[in-house]
Design a protein around this motif. Sequence first.
Motif, PDB file in Angstrom:
ATOM      1  N   SER A  38      36.746  50.233  35.308  1.00 47.80           N
ATOM      2  CA  SER A  38      36.476  48.798  35.350  1.00 47.80           C
ATOM      3  C   SER A  38      37.871  48.060  35.048  1.00 47.80           C
ATOM      4  CB  SER A  38      35.377  48.191  34.336  1.00 47.80           C
ATOM      5  OG  SER A  38      34.091  48.835  34.793  1.00 47.80           O
ATOM      6  N   LEU A  39      38.408  48.605  34.054  1.00 44.53           N
ATOM      7  CA  LEU A  39      39.913  47.984  33.885  1.00 44.53           C
ATOM      8  C   LEU A  39      40.840  48.327  34.805  1.00 44.53           C
ATOM      9  CD1 LEU A  39      40.290  48.910  29.975  1.00 44.53           C
ATOM     10  CD2 LEU A  39      40.231  46.543  31.049  1.00 44.53           C
ATOM     11  N   ASP A  40      40.790  49.686  35.341  1.00 45.18           N
ATOM     12  CA  ASP A  40      41.641  50.037  36.575  1.00 45.18           C
ATOM     13  C   ASP A  40      41.408  48.875  37.791  1.00 45.18           C
ATOM     14  OD1 ASP A  40      43.386  51.293  37.964  1.00 45.18           O
ATOM     15  OD2 ASP A  40      42.547  53.123  37.816  1.00 45.18           O
ATOM     16  N   MET A  41      40.196  48.838  38.080  1.00 45.68           N
ATOM     17  CA  MET A  41      39.986  47.886  39.294  1.00 45.68           C
ATOM     18  C   MET A  41      40.349  46.405  38.693  1.00 45.68           C
ATOM     19  SD  MET A  41      36.472  47.150  41.110  1.00 45.68           S
ATOM     20  CE  MET A  41      36.237  48.716  41.703  1.00 45.68           C
ATOM     21  N   MET A  42      39.892  46.024  37.539  1.00 42.40           N
ATOM     22  CA  MET A  42      40.286  44.470  37.341  1.00 42.40           C
ATOM     23  C   MET A  42      41.759  44.415  37.201  1.00 42.40           C
ATOM     24  SD  MET A  42      39.781  42.969  33.407  1.00 42.40           S
ATOM     25  CE  MET A  42      40.701  41.580  32.807  1.00 42.40           C
ATOM     26  N   LEU A  43      42.500  45.226  36.633  1.00 52.34           N
ATOM     27  CA  LEU A  43      43.917  44.925  36.561  1.00 52.34           C
ATOM     28  C   LEU A  43      44.751  44.857  38.034  1.00 52.34           C
ATOM     29  CD1 LEU A  43      44.850  47.039  33.405  1.00 52.34           C
ATOM     30  CD2 LEU A  43      44.710  44.604  33.574  1.00 52.34           C
ATOM     31  N   CYS A  44      44.099  45.790  38.870  1.00 51.17           N
ATOM     32  CA  CYS A  44      44.737  45.919  40.281  1.00 51.17           C
ATOM     33  C   CYS A  44      44.433  44.521  40.912  1.00 51.17           C
ATOM     34  CB  CYS A  44      44.084  47.116  40.993  1.00 51.17           C
ATOM     35  SG  CYS A  44      44.412  47.018  42.620  1.00 51.17           S
ATOM     36  N   SER A  45      43.243  44.045  40.945  1.00 55.13           N
ATOM     37  CA  SER A  45      42.826  42.764  41.416  1.00 55.13           C
ATOM     38  C   SER A  45      43.584  41.624  40.851  1.00 55.13           C
ATOM     39  CB  SER A  45      41.395  42.687  41.416  1.00 55.13           C
ATOM     40  OG  SER A  45      40.788  42.706  40.076  1.00 55.13           O
ATOM     41  N   THR A  46      43.574  41.687  39.461  1.00 53.95           N
ATOM     42  CA  THR A  46      44.423  40.642  38.817  1.00 53.95           C
ATOM     43  C   THR A  46      45.841  40.600  39.270  1.00 53.95           C
ATOM     44  OG1 THR A  46      42.894  41.028  36.701  1.00 53.95           O
ATOM     45  CG2 THR A  46      45.065  39.609  36.691  1.00 53.95           C
ATOM     46  N   SER A  47      46.373  41.650  39.637  1.00 53.48           N
ATOM     47  CA  SER A  47      47.915  41.734  39.936  1.00 53.48           C
ATOM     48  C   SER A  47      47.991  41.001  41.221  1.00 53.48           C
ATOM     49  CB  SER A  47      48.435  43.109  40.141  1.00 53.48           C
ATOM     50  OG  SER A  47      48.482  43.873  38.825  1.00 53.48           O
TER      51      SER A  47
END
Length: 329
Positions: A114-123
């Motif tokens: 979830s963190l991986d996907m979240m930080l990618c989309s946030t970027s």
Amino acid sequence: MENISLNQTGDMEGMLLCFPHLQGSCPRTLRLAVIRVIMYAFMLTTTLMTVCGNLLVIISISHFKQLHSPTNFIILSLALVDCSLGCLVMPFSMIRSVDGCWYLGKHFCKVHSSLDMMLCSTSIMHLCLVSVDRYWAICQPLQYRTKVTTVRVTVYIVIIWLISFVFSFGIVLTDLNSMGLEMLTNPCIGSCILICNKEWGIIASLVTFFIPGIIMICLYVKIFHVARKHARVMNERLATVTCNELKNQTTEQRERKAAKTLALVVIVFIICWMPFFVTIVVDPFLNFLTPADIFDALMWFAYCNSVCNPVIYAFFYPNFRKAFKILIY
């Protein structure tokens, strides 16, 4: 990765397992010692450069008042995203990529994914916000100071973080991404893979990469079209400018240079992440034939984007370059 057939009694003689004491454990990926050393060296270097480089950006903007601007606050938040990726995601991905094992349990696997996907989309949402900021600065300069304020930028940044959090954790924790793929998502003990079915592979890629990417490209095409038009006008008036006009033109030149630099950030982001997202979309239609090592390689190539941004700032932004020199020396 070579497929290994296991019998019902769990006879694993001659194999290295993620959890030797548990029946149904995943086999570890067998690699030569020199390959393991090279992989760990590359991934550890990438992780440290990500953390240290983005920490420099965070400290520079926080400490030096001349770097306090709405645009730089977006860059500050983007650096925080990349630094979080280096601290919270990449170290665990490194061990999983080298050993082929996840040692931290199913629940933390979901949090990590979830963190991986979240930080990618946030970027990419931050980069989209930067594109909008540059569009207003270049194409609507008279309205820029009133429309783009620190308070508004802060609100937009908070909204981006919240949307990315809800979207990413909502998909992974509810298993929407893996509906219908239960046999693939839980093959053995010690596996942690973020796998998307056909529907969510397309939806997640569109929402977090392709649609924002298209928006950014369109904005920068408009920005450069307007910038060229301004440059022609400036050249025609160069012989008759007053001091005030010269000052305004210098400001416009600085804004255009900033737009070009941030456009480079967007281009690097697209180059780094495009292969990964294309694989996410295509792989479900190929019955998930992409080898694990290829998928990991694309993922780490995407992670390299978090290393590139501070390097771009250091080379192309004089203020950041000066701030970095002061902090390092």
